[in-house]
Design a protein around this motif. Structure first.
Motif, short mmCIF file in Angstrom:
data_model
loop_
_atom_site.label_atom_id
_atom_site.label_comp_id
_atom_site.label_asym_id
_atom_site.label_seq_id
_atom_site.Cartn_x
_atom_site.Cartn_y
_atom_site.Cartn_z
N LEU A 263 0.86 -1.20 0.00
CA LEU A 263 0.00 0.00 0.00
C LEU A 263 0.89 1.24 0.00
N ASP A 264 0.54 2.23 -0.82
CA ASP A 264 1.29 3.49 -0.78
C ASP A 264 0.33 4.66 -0.96
N ARG A 265 0.63 5.73 -0.24
CA ARG A 265 -0.26 6.90 -0.31
C ARG A 265 -0.03 7.73 -1.57
N ALA B 218 19.12 11.85 -5.08
CA ALA B 218 20.07 12.27 -6.12
C ALA B 218 20.31 11.14 -7.12
N GLU B 219 19.79 9.96 -6.83
CA GLU B 219 19.68 8.85 -7.77
C GLU B 219 20.99 8.13 -8.08
N GLY B 220 21.99 8.30 -7.20
CA GLY B 220 23.26 7.60 -7.41
C GLY B 220 23.21 6.20 -6.82
N GLY C 150 14.28 -0.13 5.61
CA GLY C 150 14.57 1.07 4.82
C GLY C 150 14.70 2.31 5.70
N ASP C 151 14.41 3.47 5.13
CA ASP C 151 14.53 4.73 5.88
C ASP C 151 13.71 4.69 7.18
N ALA C 152 12.58 3.98 7.15
CA ALA C 152 11.73 3.89 8.34
C ALA C 152 12.51 3.29 9.51
N GLN D 66 17.91 2.90 8.07
CA GLN D 66 18.96 2.09 7.43
C GLN D 66 19.56 2.84 6.24
N VAL D 67 20.43 3.80 6.55
CA VAL D 67 21.04 4.64 5.51
C VAL D 67 22.52 4.77 5.83
N ASP D 68 23.36 4.92 4.80
CA ASP D 68 24.79 5.13 5.05
C ASP D 68 24.98 6.50 5.71
N GLY E 274 24.74 9.34 3.00
CA GLY E 274 23.27 9.45 2.98
C GLY E 274 22.60 8.55 1.94
N GLY E 275 23.36 7.66 1.31
CA GLY E 275 22.78 6.75 0.31
C GLY E 275 21.93 5.69 1.01
N GLY E 276 20.76 5.41 0.44
CA GLY E 276 19.89 4.42 1.09
C GLY E 276 19.15 3.51 0.13
N ILE E 277 19.33 3.71 -1.20
CA ILE E 277 18.55 2.88 -2.15
C ILE E 277 18.95 1.41 -1.96
N ILE F 187 20.79 -0.06 0.40
CA ILE F 187 20.65 -0.57 1.78
C ILE F 187 19.19 -0.90 2.07
N SER F 188 18.27 -0.06 1.59
CA SER F 188 16.85 -0.32 1.90
C SER F 188 16.35 -1.53 1.11
N MET F 189 16.84 -1.71 -0.12
CA MET F 189 16.41 -2.90 -0.89
C MET F 189 16.92 -4.18 -0.24
C1 LIG Z 1 17.78 14.73 -1.21
C2 LIG Z 1 18.07 13.26 -1.10
C3 LIG Z 1 19.02 12.68 -1.93
C4 LIG Z 1 19.28 11.31 -1.84
N1 LIG Z 1 20.18 10.77 -2.72
C5 LIG Z 1 20.42 9.44 -2.70
C6 LIG Z 1 21.30 8.85 -3.64
O1 LIG Z 1 21.83 9.50 -4.53
N2 LIG Z 1 21.50 7.51 -3.57
C7 LIG Z 1 20.91 6.73 -2.62
O2 LIG Z 1 21.17 5.52 -2.58
N3 LIG Z 1 20.06 7.26 -1.72
C8 LIG Z 1 19.78 8.60 -1.73
N4 LIG Z 1 18.88 9.13 -0.86
C9 LIG Z 1 18.23 8.25 0.12
C10 LIG Z 1 17.16 7.38 -0.53
O3 LIG Z 1 16.31 8.19 -1.31
C11 LIG Z 1 16.35 6.64 0.55
O4 LIG Z 1 17.25 6.02 1.44
C12 LIG Z 1 15.42 5.58 -0.06
O5 LIG Z 1 14.40 6.20 -0.81
C13 LIG Z 1 14.76 4.77 1.04
O6 LIG Z 1 13.81 3.89 0.50
P1 LIG Z 1 12.55 3.42 1.36
O7 LIG Z 1 11.82 2.45 0.52
O8 LIG Z 1 12.99 3.04 2.71
O9 LIG Z 1 11.67 4.74 1.58
P2 LIG Z 1 10.96 5.71 0.53
O10 LIG Z 1 11.59 5.64 -0.79
O11 LIG Z 1 10.87 7.03 1.21
O12 LIG Z 1 9.50 5.09 0.40
C14 LIG Z 1 8.57 5.18 1.47
C15 LIG Z 1 7.18 5.10 0.88
O13 LIG Z 1 6.22 4.97 1.94
C16 LIG Z 1 5.05 5.68 1.59
N5 LIG Z 1 4.30 5.98 2.82
C17 LIG Z 1 4.70 6.68 3.90
N6 LIG Z 1 3.74 6.72 4.84
C18 LIG Z 1 2.67 6.01 4.34
C19 LIG Z 1 1.39 5.72 4.83
N7 LIG Z 1 0.96 6.12 6.04
N8 LIG Z 1 0.54 4.99 4.04
C20 LIG Z 1 0.93 4.56 2.80
N9 LIG Z 1 2.17 4.84 2.29
C21 LIG Z 1 3.03 5.54 3.05
C22 LIG Z 1 5.60 6.93 0.89
O14 LIG Z 1 4.63 7.51 0.04
C23 LIG Z 1 6.78 6.36 0.10
O15 LIG Z 1 6.46 6.02 -1.23
C24 LIG Z 1 18.60 10.51 -0.91
C25 LIG Z 1 17.64 11.09 -0.06
C26 LIG Z 1 17.36 12.44 -0.16
C27 LIG Z 1 16.30 13.04 0.73
#
Ligand SMILES: Cc1cc2nc3c(=O)[nH]c(=O)nc-3n(C[C@H](O)[C@H](O)[C@H](O)COP(=O)(O)OP(=O)(O)OC[C@H]3O[C@@H](n4cnc5c(N)ncnc54)[C@H](O)[C@@H]3O)c2cc1C
Length: 397
Positions: free
Chosen positions: A32-34, A45-47, A275-277, A280-282, A286-289, A291-293
Motif C-alpha cells: 500500500l502506498d499513499r 540524487a539517484e546515485g 529502509g529509511d523507516a 537504514q542509511v549510510d 546518505g545513500g539508502g537505495i 541498503i533499503s532494498m
Molecule cells: C535529497 C536526497 C538525496 C538522496 N540521494 C540518494 C542517492 O543519490 N543515492 C541513494 O542511494 N540514496 C539517496 N537518498 C536516500 C534514498 O532516497 C532513501 O534512502 C530511499 O528512498 C529509502 O527507500 P525506502 O523504501 O525506505 O523509503 P521511501 O523511498 O521514502 O518510500 C517510502 C514510501 O512509503 C510511503 N508511505 C509513507 N507513509 C505512508 C502511509 N501512512 N501509508 C501509505 N504509504 C506511506 C511513501 O509515500 C513512500 O512512497 C537521498 C535522499 C534524499 C532526501
C-alpha cells in the motif's frame, strides 16, 4: 475486510524489494502506498554504486540506469580537487521514477499486489493479526494480516502506531534539497562531484550528479540543526558557479535523510521495519537505495520463515534485527564514526587534506589493505604539520 499473508506499507525501494521476495516465495503480499505514482516525487540524487547492482542481482537497464559513472571528484572549500576515476563503470545515476516502476512491475509479475492512493491512517493488533484502516482514493477500507512490514520512509508512523518508537533525533537527520538542472556544463559528466566545507554545507556536502548531457541533480545535504535552510546553502552554492546558475530547474526535490540513529529493535509482535523507516542509511553519504532494498529482502526472508512456522511473535521476528546488524548494521555503525570525523574538520583541515592526500592515498585507505600501523605511518607522513588531524583520523580508522 481483505486479508493477506503479509502487508507492506510503502512502495519505495524497501517495500518493492520485500514484495518481490515474498511473492517469489508464494506469499500473498499486498503493498500500500499513499502516493499517486510510484517513484514520484523522487527524494533522491539517484546515485547507485556498482557494488549494489552485484549484491542485489540488478542488471542496469537503459530505461532507468541513465548515466554511467566512473568515479568521483572531491572538492575542498577553496576548490582544490582530489579525483578518483576508474577505467570501468563504478555506478550509475538512475531515473528513479523508471527504476521504481520496473521494481513494481517485477513484484507484480511475481504475484504481489500494489494499491496506490492508499494512505494507512491507523494500525492495531486484534486476535493475533494487525488490522489497518486505509484511506484508499477517498474511501475508508480495512485490511488485515498477521505481519506488517513498515517500509514507510523517513516520515514513518506505522511502527509508532504499533507501539515501537522510531522517532529520529534531530542530530541524526540531515536535511536534503535538490534541483534537477538542465542547460548546465563545465563539469566532467563521467564523475560525481562532491563539495565539502562548513561554509558551503555544514556537516554534509553539495553534489552534482550528472544525469544526461547538460542535465544533473544538483543538491545538498546538511545537518538538520544547521542555522539556515538547505535551500539557502544550495542557492548560494549555485550562485557561485556560473556554469550552474545559467541552468533552468526542471524538478525540485527535498527530504530528510536519517544518518545514523540506528535502532536497537527493528521488530515487535507482528511487525518488521525496513529502509529509511528503520534509519537504514549510510551515515556518511546518505545513500539508502541499495541498503533499503537489501533490508527489504531480508525482512521478506524472515517474514516467510514466520509464515511457515505461523510464529509472528517479537521473539521470532527478532531474527531480522540480529541478521541485519550482522549483514550491514555493524558496518554502518563503524561508518557513523566517519560522519563524526567529518563533523570535527574545520575548513582549514579540508584545505590541508586536499593539499596533502592524493587520490592514490584515498584508494589505498579505502581498499582495506593497510593495517593500523601502515595507516598511521601514511597519515603521520602526510599530515606532519597537523598532528591534531592525525589523531582524529586514527581515532576514526
Ligand atoms: C535529497 C536526497 C538525496 C538522496 N540521494 C540518494 C542517492 O543519490 N543515492 C541513494 O542511494 N540514496 C539517496 N537518498 C536516500 C534514498 O532516497 C532513501 O534512502 C530511499 O528512498 C529509502 O527507500 P525506502 O523504501 O525506505 O523509503 P521511501 O523511498 O521514502 O518510500 C517510502 C514510501 O512509503 C510511503 N508511505 C509513507 N507513509 C505512508 C502511509 N501512512 N501509508 C501509505 N504509504 C506511506 C511513501 O509515500 C513512500 O512512497 C537521498 C535522499 C534524499 C532526501
Amino acid at each position: 475486510m481483505e486479508e493477506y499473508g503479509v502487508i507492506i506499507i510503502g512502495a519505495g525501494p524497501a517495500g518493492l524489494s520485500a514484495a518481490a521476495k515474498l511473492a517469489e516465495r508464494k506469499i500473498n503480499a499486498l503493498v500500500l502506498d499513499r502516493k499517486q505514482e510510484i517513484g514520484c516525487p523522487k527524494r533522491c540524487a539517484e546515485g547507485l554504486g556498482l557494488g549494489w547492482f552485484r549484491r542485489l542481482g540488478l542488471k542496469p537497464s537503459k530505461e532507468w540506469a541513465v548515466m554511467p559513472i566512473y568515479g568521483a571528484a572531491l572538492y575542498s572549500p577553496l576548490g582544490k580537487s582530489v579525483v578518483l576515476k576508474a577505467k570501468k563503470v563504478a555506478g550509475y545515476v538512475l531515473e528513479r521514477k523508471m527504476f521504481e516502476k520496473a521494481l513494481a512491475i517485477d513484484a507484480v509479475k511475481k504475484g504481489a499486489k500494489i494499491r496506490l492512493k492508499s494512505n494507512v491512517k491507523s494500525a492495531r493488533r486484534e486476535n493475533g493479526n494487525v488490522v489497518i484502516d486505509v484511506n484508499e482514493l477517498g474511501e475508508i477500507k480495512q485490511y488485515s494480516a498477521p505481519l506488517i512490514i513498515a517500509c514507510d520512509g523517513i516520515d514513518s508512523r506505522i511502527a509508532r502506531m504499533l507501539g515501537l518508537d522510531t522517532t529520529n533525533k534531530l542530530p541524526d537527520v540531515d536535511s536534503g534539497f535538490q534541483y534537477e538542472l538542465t542547460g548546465i556544463d563545465g563539469y566532467d559528466e563521467k564523475l560525481l562531484h562532491l563539495y565539502f566545507g562548513n561554509e558551503i554545507s555544514p556537516r554534509g556536502y553539495c553534489w552534482i550528479f550528472p544525469k544526461r548531457r547538460g542535465t544533473a541533480n544538483v543538491g545538498i545535504g546538511i545537518a538538520g540543526y544547521a542555522e539556515k535552510t538547505a535551500k539557502y546553502y544550495l542557492d548560494k552554492f549555485i550562485a557561485s558557479h556560473p556554469n550552474l546558475s545559467k541552468g533552468s530547474i526542471i524538478e525540485v526535490n527535498s527530504g530528510g535523510i536519517p544518518v545514523g540513529g540506528f535502532l536497537e529493535k527493528m521488530h515487535s509482535d507482528n511487525l518488521l521495519i525496513a529502509g529509511d523507516a528503520a534509519h537504514q542509511v549510510d551515515p556518511i553519504h546518505g545513500g539508502g537505495i541499495g541498503i533499503s532494498m537489501e533490508a527489504g529482502a531480508l525482512a521478506a526472508e524472515v517474514a516467510s520463515e514466520a509464515v511457515a512456522k505461523n510464529d509472528f511473535s517479537e521473539k521470532f521476528l527478532g531474527k531480522y534485527t540480529q541478521k541485519w546488524y550482522a549483514l550491514r548494521g555493524n558496518q554502518l555503525k563503524k561508518r557513523l564514526k566517519g560522519r563524526h570525523l567529518l563533523e570535527k574538520l574545520s575548513d582549514a583541515d579540508f584545505e590541508y587534506l586536499a593539499d596533502s592526500i592524493t587520490a592514490d592515498d584515498v584508494l589505498k585507505i579505502a581498499s582495506g589493505d593497510l593495517d593500523k600501523k601502515a595507516k598511521f605511518i601514511l597519515f603521520a607522513k602526510k599530515l606532519v604539520k597537523r598532528p591534531g588531524l592525525v589523531k582524529i583520523m586514527m581515532k576514526y580508522l
